[in-house]
Design a protein around this motif. Structure first.
Motif, PDB file in Angstrom:
ATOM      1  N   LYS A  35       4.489 -18.941 -17.979  1.00  0.00           N
ATOM      2  CA  LYS A  35       3.463 -17.938 -18.290  1.00  0.00           C
ATOM      3  C   LYS A  35       3.396 -16.900 -17.178  1.00  0.00           C
ATOM      4  O   LYS A  35       3.508 -17.249 -15.996  1.00  0.00           O
ATOM      5  CB  LYS A  35       2.091 -18.601 -18.419  1.00  0.00           C
ATOM      6  N   ALA A  36       3.161 -15.680 -17.532  1.00  0.00           N
ATOM      7  CA  ALA A  36       3.049 -14.627 -16.530  1.00  0.00           C
ATOM      8  C   ALA A  36       2.216 -13.511 -17.125  1.00  0.00           C
ATOM      9  O   ALA A  36       2.700 -12.434 -17.440  1.00  0.00           O
ATOM     10  CB  ALA A  36       4.445 -14.116 -16.135  1.00  0.00           C
ATOM     11  N   VAL A  37       0.952 -13.793 -17.262  1.00  0.00           N
ATOM     12  CA  VAL A  37       0.055 -12.905 -18.000  1.00  0.00           C
ATOM     13  C   VAL A  37       0.007 -11.509 -17.404  1.00  0.00           C
ATOM     14  O   VAL A  37      -0.019 -10.505 -18.103  1.00  0.00           O
ATOM     15  CB  VAL A  37      -1.363 -13.527 -18.057  1.00  0.00           C
ATOM     16  N   CYS A  38       0.023 -11.431 -16.065  1.00  0.00           N
ATOM     17  CA  CYS A  38      -0.114 -10.115 -15.427  1.00  0.00           C
ATOM     18  C   CYS A  38       1.225  -9.421 -15.241  1.00  0.00           C
ATOM     19  O   CYS A  38       1.293  -8.353 -14.643  1.00  0.00           O
ATOM     20  CB  CYS A  38      -0.848 -10.236 -14.103  1.00  0.00           C
ATOM     21  N   GLY A  39       2.288 -10.051 -15.734  1.00  0.00           N
ATOM     22  CA  GLY A  39       3.592  -9.405 -15.628  1.00  0.00           C
ATOM     23  C   GLY A  39       4.188  -9.494 -14.245  1.00  0.00           C
ATOM     24  O   GLY A  39       5.064  -8.706 -13.877  1.00  0.00           O
ATOM     25  N   GLY A  40       3.727 -10.462 -13.463  1.00  0.00           N
ATOM     26  CA  GLY A  40       4.320 -10.645 -12.140  1.00  0.00           C
ATOM     27  C   GLY A  40       3.642  -9.824 -11.063  1.00  0.00           C
ATOM     28  O   GLY A  40       4.215  -9.576 -10.004  1.00  0.00           O
ATOM     29  N   ALA A  41       2.409  -9.394 -11.335  1.00  0.00           N
ATOM     30  CA  ALA A  41       1.699  -8.604 -10.321  1.00  0.00           C
ATOM     31  C   ALA A  41       1.023  -9.495  -9.288  1.00  0.00           C
ATOM     32  O   ALA A  41       0.487  -9.010  -8.293  1.00  0.00           O
ATOM     33  CB  ALA A  41       0.646  -7.734 -11.004  1.00  0.00           C
ATOM     34  N   GLY A  42       1.027 -10.792  -9.528  1.00  0.00           N
ATOM     35  CA  GLY A  42       0.391 -11.704  -8.577  1.00  0.00           C
ATOM     36  C   GLY A  42      -1.105 -11.810  -8.774  1.00  0.00           C
ATOM     37  O   GLY A  42      -1.822 -12.348  -7.922  1.00  0.00           O
ATOM     38  N   SER A  43      -1.601 -11.339  -9.907  1.00  0.00           N
ATOM     39  CA  SER A  43      -3.048 -11.304 -10.067  1.00  0.00           C
ATOM     40  C   SER A  43      -3.601 -12.283 -11.097  1.00  0.00           C
ATOM     41  O   SER A  43      -4.792 -12.556 -11.113  1.00  0.00           O
ATOM     42  CB  SER A  43      -3.484  -9.878 -10.433  1.00  0.00           C
ATOM     43  N   CYS A  44      -2.746 -12.821 -11.975  1.00  0.00           N
ATOM     44  CA  CYS A  44      -3.298 -13.679 -13.015  1.00  0.00           C
ATOM     45  C   CYS A  44      -3.267 -15.150 -12.629  1.00  0.00           C
ATOM     46  O   CYS A  44      -3.998 -15.968 -13.172  1.00  0.00           O
ATOM     47  CB  CYS A  44      -2.553 -13.492 -14.337  1.00  0.00           C
ATOM     48  N   GLY A  45      -2.390 -15.505 -11.748  1.00  0.00           N
ATOM     49  CA  GLY A  45      -2.321 -16.881 -11.289  1.00  0.00           C
ATOM     50  C   GLY A  45      -1.754 -17.864 -12.301  1.00  0.00           C
ATOM     51  O   GLY A  45      -1.799 -19.076 -12.106  1.00  0.00           O
ATOM     52  N   LYS A  46      -1.198 -17.353 -13.410  1.00  0.00           N
ATOM     53  CA  LYS A  46      -0.716 -18.256 -14.460  1.00  0.00           C
ATOM     54  C   LYS A  46       0.661 -18.845 -14.135  1.00  0.00           C
ATOM     55  O   LYS A  46       1.089 -19.806 -14.758  1.00  0.00           O
ATOM     56  CB  LYS A  46      -0.618 -17.499 -15.789  1.00  0.00           C
ATOM     57  N   CYS A  47       1.359 -18.255 -13.194  1.00  0.00           N
ATOM     58  CA  CYS A  47       2.755 -18.629 -12.982  1.00  0.00           C
ATOM     59  C   CYS A  47       2.930 -19.653 -11.865  1.00  0.00           C
ATOM     60  O   CYS A  47       3.993 -19.757 -11.262  1.00  0.00           O
ATOM     61  CB  CYS A  47       3.586 -17.382 -12.685  1.00  0.00           C
ATOM     62  N   GLN A  48       1.865 -20.424 -11.619  1.00  0.00           N
ATOM     63  CA  GLN A  48       1.941 -21.410 -10.537  1.00  0.00           C
ATOM     64  C   GLN A  48       3.012 -22.477 -10.785  1.00  0.00           C
ATOM     65  O   GLN A  48       3.068 -23.068 -11.851  1.00  0.00           O
ATOM     66  CB  GLN A  48       0.598 -22.126 -10.395  1.00  0.00           C
ATOM     67  N   ALA A  76       5.128 -18.165  -8.804  1.00  0.00           N
ATOM     68  CA  ALA A  76       6.573 -17.934  -8.964  1.00  0.00           C
ATOM     69  C   ALA A  76       6.908 -16.442  -8.861  1.00  0.00           C
ATOM     70  O   ALA A  76       7.957 -16.069  -8.353  1.00  0.00           O
ATOM     71  CB  ALA A  76       7.045 -18.475 -10.316  1.00  0.00           C
ATOM     72  N   CYS A  77       5.990 -15.618  -9.309  1.00  0.00           N
ATOM     73  CA  CYS A  77       6.263 -14.176  -9.313  1.00  0.00           C
ATOM     74  C   CYS A  77       6.300 -13.602  -7.912  1.00  0.00           C
ATOM     75  O   CYS A  77       6.795 -12.503  -7.702  1.00  0.00           O
ATOM     76  CB  CYS A  77       5.241 -13.432 -10.163  1.00  0.00           C
ATOM     77  N   LYS A  78       5.750 -14.332  -6.957  1.00  0.00           N
ATOM     78  CA  LYS A  78       5.697 -13.846  -5.577  1.00  0.00           C
ATOM     79  C   LYS A  78       6.437 -14.798  -4.641  1.00  0.00           C
ATOM     80  O   LYS A  78       6.012 -15.037  -3.509  1.00  0.00           O
ATOM     81  CB  LYS A  78       4.219 -13.708  -5.131  1.00  0.00           C
TER      82      LYS A  78
HETATM   83  S1  FES Z   1       2.658 -13.754 -13.146  1.00  0.00           S
HETATM   84 FE1  FES Z   1       0.612 -13.414 -12.822  1.00  0.00          FE
HETATM   85  S2  FES Z   1       0.341 -14.208 -10.823  1.00  0.00           S
HETATM   86 FE2  FES Z   1       2.392 -14.538 -11.187  1.00  0.00          FE
END
Ligand code: FES
Ligand SMILES: [Mg+2]
Ligand SMILES: [Mg+2]
Lengths: 639, 639
Positions: A35-48, A76-78
């Motif tokens: 999951k990556a709700v914010c598109g990898g902006a580091g703001s949604c926290g879904k990609c843990q 993961a996005c960061k």
């Molecule tokens: S994709 Fe949203 S914080 Fe990583």
């Protein structure tokens, strides 16, 4: 540059990469869907994910608690690979196996119902690609027109198609083809740029059908109809999730991904093309035809999807003043996009109106014939975004209300799409607050889908657990209501009953997000009425489009103030009108031309413009109450 | 398959080939240029070579005398390599070195004169590809048109260009380009299919010029102008022989070659493309620009040349009822043809009227403004074929008279093109029949060019050596007049004076061919007059086009009955009007559109049609006399 091996648990998928590779992108490459709700902006926290062995380079992990960081969690996005690593993807970060299995089902009815797919009899069959049978006069010394002029003359004997054009490959075979079949021939015409093109020559009385596809490119789901152009019948339907969801849940997330990642545009572009090609592959296989038998395609999608589909950077869509590169999209050759149908076929996209009102909406207006209605009609498409159209045969107004993906589970802790294990209906004991629920496929509950969430807000308010502003009753003491960090949460399903190893809860913040979404939509409706100096009473008809629309309970939607409080007989659930309009356009050149007129006719109301924004904010604030601050707007609900 | 080595003398050019390879084609591949007037049909006998070592497989060698066969001669077009061989190409079978050197000179004036290249002031500069400078309004929340609509609006502020289209690659860069240059931009439009296409974006105030090329594709020669589209000025001129001449002297020869040889079409197609690319290369180098600075191209050529240029089989052009695949040619992308200018540029061909009246002629009508003349005007283009147009602003009639290539030296034993060593003028002593002559570049004579041949017929008739039917005076006894196989020949230049090792002669058969050619042209003129119920007196103006036209002596042409007997002041030599019309079309969209109207307006007179053919045969027979059977048609000549 050193090469490292990354292994993803639990499925032990291994992939090699260079040092510095982004972990989220690598997972996507490996087919591990995170999951990556914010598109990898580091703001949604879904990609843990959890680093089990090895080390990664942690970039901004700001939203992770120190606790989690200690436990080895990273976004993961960061995170960048800097050694061999073993990564565990915890269940809550996964796009579950269920979802992927479901893809195949979707086409068979879950998202598309038979009713959605019948083209109205009103549409005369005259597809964008059509085959004619012609008998030409044989040339002679006194009738010595060229082969091409002779063909054009015959095409136009009972028609009026000025400016016929013929591309070089067809010109090359024209002379021998006409003579081989003794001046009888099949000829297929493709509509393009206001002209017609002689797209193909065929033997006279050729028995093979030509096919076309109509595709709805939703932010979340894709739906495709394979259509026999000679009969207008749909012969196969396919549906799938939009794999771009790996890079962001909503259009803003996707645009962010493009902005933040080198090659991000190409990645999202290829993702959508690949998804569509898979649907084409499946449909063609079902029907037992070749890709090259598919001669044309019509696509409808929102403006961001259209940009990504074409490989055009959507960045300015997200930036004030929200300007897309284009709304009216010229036809493009299938091979220019990599769409796997007959080479050199024309691919059409339905026109949009603005950055947040796209071809899916104009398609909906076509499909519902809104622009031909006497009655003042409200059209609502609640998908990942919420778009509205108000009008009739004389005028059309439209706006987008950035409802966000809450009704598709986005931004809701246990929110999810309507799929196996999703709770779609609750029942609560007014006294004990004990809860019953029903889930899709009667599976153990793993979350709550959109219709369940609407129902939930309605009943929580009804029994007094939440007040009209969406806060938990401060007096209430109950074992299900408990504190967490800075807010409260209410347990819907205790872990013992759930299909996951946690209590399923709803938080105050979840409720706030849901009220925001419904408030945005209702405020949008109010703003359009205001601008036309109308009130709710003038609305004679409400058309609710979108897969989601098919499942919500009208009373619940009125109770929470999502839909206006009008008699039930004024509402119609019209299904996937984006797909339907694409199919109508595919089958009728007139209809295709009409969508362009519709798009031109629609007045776009920009709610953030100076003359609107204050009013909109007022409406928005009022509409975040249940059902609204002004109860007179919801007489039947509050009586 | 065994591989053999073939060596061509005298230049010792070696090439390897498979067993069974055709010797004429192999020579072309090796760059050894051998005459092949009939296109390899085995009927012209021009491709004779001598097998010095090794063996070839002889196919139909029917037209070679037993003598010649004994001496090792074979027709290259009818011989296959079946061992290592050494082949001598005798001088008479060679396209001489002179001709190849001359290519470079042609562009500098021999074929193209400055006068030919000036576009009339009447043409307003509005090229098929043109660059605009635009300043766009910045978008805002209340002016939120898409980038593309904004661009279109600005393009149309002072113009009326409906149906603007923009291809995908330009769409992809549009948003960032407009923002990078702060909403000021250069934009280049290409006219295509009645619409305009946004072909390119550029920085505002970009100093670089866009270029275009205009090309005359003659059967024998190619001529190219490189034009600065911002000024309309020609900045480089190039000319060359059409390398297709290796495969046949005239269009029928070329078509035969395509018919008789697998891959023949592709070969001729590639040959012309390669020749054009060489001219482009030279012109671009001279001007110091890149190929990609050339943004568009207009081509004018006869119908067969146009088919071969496009890679379309011209076979039906040659077969009764003489039907081309097309006369009106849609624009084609440069890269689709392999034309080495900017990729994706549009390439335009001027429209033809019929199989034997092509875009070179409509181009000529445009260039001479024949279709705007008050005066009844006769337009004659004597190239490898002879095409005629008669008319004025009210009507236009055209015909082709298969004059054959006699005036370019084809079918004439010592005939040759107008190049170094060609005799262009004779002087004869009425008593002694001693001859003087002048040659091009004052070189030792090696043959006679078109103007020389016309002059020769005129004076031979004048002094009584040949009679009005072209036969040698049967009473005449003179050392220069001698018998050969079944006819007589007259020695023009004894071998001692000649630049070749033979007497230069003219035969009765040569004269017959010349009279046939001039008779065909004159009969064509008569037929057009007849069909309009006119006589020669009604012709108010005669325009003689073509490189050849520039060099003939008007009095000689009237004396032999090639041109009508009208006062000298009615004649105008107008040069290469095919090239000129192509250039005008390149520089003026209006003119380009006008050529299409011209082509539609021209009535084609098919001389072999049932209602014409008997009259034409009568006219043709009469016109093969010197000057004609009906002397009253040539009063000034016979007075
Ligand atoms: S994709 Fe949203 S914080 Fe990583
Ligand atoms: Mg949708
Ligand atoms: Mg010519």
């Amino acid at each position: 540059m050193a090469g490292y091996t990354v292994s993803f648990l639990p499925n032990e998928i291994e992939i090699n990469c260079d040092s510095g590779t982004n972990l989220l992108e690598l997972a996507a490459d490996a087919g591990v869907e995170i999951k990556a709700v914010c598109g990898g902006a580091g703001s949604c926290g879904k990609c843990q994910v959890i680093v089990k062995e090895g080390k990664v380079n942690k970039l901004d992990q700001g939203i992770l608690s120190p606790d989690k960081l200690e436990q080895g969690y990273v976004l993961a996005c960061k995170a960048e690979v800097i050694s061999d690593v073993v990564i565990e993807v915890p269940p809550e970060s996964r796009l579950s196996k269920h979802q992927i299995l479901l893809d195949d089902d979707m086409g068979d009815g879950e998202y598309l119902t038979e009713e959605d797919l019948n083209i109205d009899d009103r549409v005369e069959l005259s597809p964008l690609y059509q085959r004619l049978e012609l008998e030409l006069n044989e040339p002679s010394l006194v009738d010595n027109a060229s082969d091409l002029e002779r063909l054009y003359t015959e095409i136009n004997r009972d028609r009026n198609l000025p400016d016929l054009k013929t591309p070089l490959p067809v010109l090359k075979e024209l002379a021998s083809h006409l003579r081989e079949y003794d001046w009888e021939t099949g000829v297929s015409l493709a509509a393009v740029n206001g002209n017609y093109e002689v797209a193909e020559l065929s033997a006279p009385d050729d028995e093979n059908s030509d096919y076309g596809i109509a595709v709805d490119i939703g932010t979340t789901t894709l739906a495709l109809n394979l259509v026999d152009l000679s009969t207008g019948k749909t012969v196969a339907m396919e549906g799938a999730y939009n794999k771009q969801a790996n890079y962001g849940d909503d259009v803003i997330g996707r645009i962010n991904f493009v902005k933040e990642n080198d090659g991000g545009l190409e990645r999202l572009h290829q993702s959508i093309i690949k998804s569509i090609n898979e649907l084409i592959e499946n449909a063609a296989t079902k029907q037992g035809i070749e890709h090259s038998d598919i001669k044309t395609a019509v696509f409808a999608g929102n403006t961001t999807m259209a940009h990504l589909f074409l490989g055009i950077d959507p960045n300015n869509i997200r930036l004030d003043p929200y300007i897309p590169t284009l709304n009216f999209i010229p036809p493009v050759r299938a091979n220019e996009l990599g769409i796997n149908i007959k080479e050199e076929s024309w691919v059409y996209c339905l026109p949009g109106v603005a950055s947040f009102v796209g071809g899916d909406i104009t398609s909906g207006v076509l499909a519902t014939e809104l622009s031909k209605q006497d009655k003042i009609t409200l059209f609502i498409d609640i998908g990942t975004n919420g778009e509205l159209v108000l009008g009739n045969q004389d005028w059309l107004m439209t706006c987008s209300c950035s409802a966000g993906p809450a009704f598709e589970g986005g931004g809701i802790e246990y929110g999810m799409r309507a799929m196996t294990g999703a709770i779609e209906l609750f029942d609560i004991d007014e006294e004990t607050y004990e809860m019953k629920y029903s889930t899709i496929d009667d599976a153990p509950p793993i979350g709550v889908c959109g219709s369940g969430l609407i129902n939930l807000i309605a009943i929580l308010n009804e029994v007094g657990i939440i007040n009209r502003s969406g806060k938990f009753d401060s007096e209430l003491e109950h074992e299900r209501l408990r504190d967490r960090d800075y807010e409260k949460e209410f347990v819907l399903v205790p872990k013992e009953e759930a299909g996951i190893d946690k209590d399923i809860v709803i938080t105050e913040n979840d409720i706030k997000n849901l009220l925001r979404s419904k408030g945005a939509i209702y405020a949008g409706i109010r703003m359009m009425l205001r601008n036309m100096s109308l009130t709710e009473d003038f609305i004679e008809q409400v058309l609710v489009a979108g897969g989601f629309g098919n499942y919500i309970n009208l009373d619940d939607a009125k109770k929470i103030g999502l839909l206006p409080d009008l008699p039930a007989d004024k509402f119609k659930f019209v299904g996937n009108t984006s797909l339907k309009g694409a199919k109508i356009s595919l089958l009728s050149k007139d209809a295709f031309d009409r969508v362009e007129e519709i798009a031109k006719k629609m007045t776009y109301l920009e709610l953030s413009a100076e003359d609107q924004s204050q009013d909109f904010m007022d409406e928005f604030v009022s509409a975040q109450f249940i059902p609204h601050t002004d109860l007179s707007l919801f007489p039947s609900v509050t009586e």
